[in-house]
Design a protein around this motif. Sequence first.
Motif, PDB file in Angstrom:
ATOM      1  N   PRO A 299       0.911  -1.151   0.224  1.00 25.70           N
ATOM      2  CA  PRO A 299       0.077  -0.047   0.008  1.00 25.70           C
ATOM      3  C   PRO A 299       0.761   1.350  -0.009  1.00 25.70           C
ATOM      4  O   PRO A 299       1.853   1.438   0.498  1.00 25.70           O
ATOM      5  N   SER A 300       0.540   2.298  -0.693  1.00 24.22           N
ATOM      6  CA  SER A 300       1.480   3.475  -0.957  1.00 24.22           C
ATOM      7  C   SER A 300       1.650   4.188   0.309  1.00 24.22           C
ATOM      8  O   SER A 300       2.542   4.895   0.524  1.00 24.22           O
ATOM      9  N   GLU A 301       0.678   3.993   1.350  1.00 22.14           N
ATOM     10  CA  GLU A 301       0.845   4.565   2.705  1.00 22.14           C
ATOM     11  C   GLU A 301       1.663   4.264   3.643  1.00 22.14           C
ATOM     12  O   GLU A 301       2.345   4.598   4.597  1.00 22.14           O
ATOM     13  N   GLN A 302       2.110   2.764   3.206  1.00 28.19           N
ATOM     14  CA  GLN A 302       3.176   1.825   3.886  1.00 28.19           C
ATOM     15  C   GLN A 302       4.448   1.732   3.047  1.00 28.19           C
ATOM     16  O   GLN A 302       5.515   1.065   3.535  1.00 28.19           O
ATOM     17  N   GLU A 303       4.636   2.078   1.893  1.00 28.24           N
ATOM     18  CA  GLU A 303       5.570   1.814   1.140  1.00 28.24           C
ATOM     19  C   GLU A 303       7.139   2.241   1.784  1.00 28.24           C
ATOM     20  O   GLU A 303       7.957   1.710   1.816  1.00 28.24           O
ATOM     21  N   ASP A 304       6.896   3.842   2.194  1.00 29.45           N
ATOM     22  CA  ASP A 304       7.961   4.169   2.694  1.00 29.45           C
ATOM     23  C   ASP A 304       8.607   3.556   3.988  1.00 29.45           C
ATOM     24  O   ASP A 304       9.645   3.376   4.131  1.00 29.45           O
TER      25      ASP A 304
END
Length: 69
Positions: A48-53
């Motif tokens: 998920p983009s919000e957890q990628e970092d």
Amino acid sequence: MITHFQWRPLFKQSTLPGWRISFHFNGSRYEGIYHKNGQIEWGTVMPPSEQEDVIASQIHELMLFHVYD
């Protein structure tokens, strides 16, 4: 939190950089290619983009510990 982290060289000749990685995060399995510059090329399932970092940061730490130590 990343679990079941695994890595292996992309090429049989270990002097060439690049590693295949796989791991589990929040119950989902992910895989990809970790390049020598730190870029991660995700496989068929992207986090998920919000957890990628967060995931990328944890992978960088694991690679520093396992590969570059």
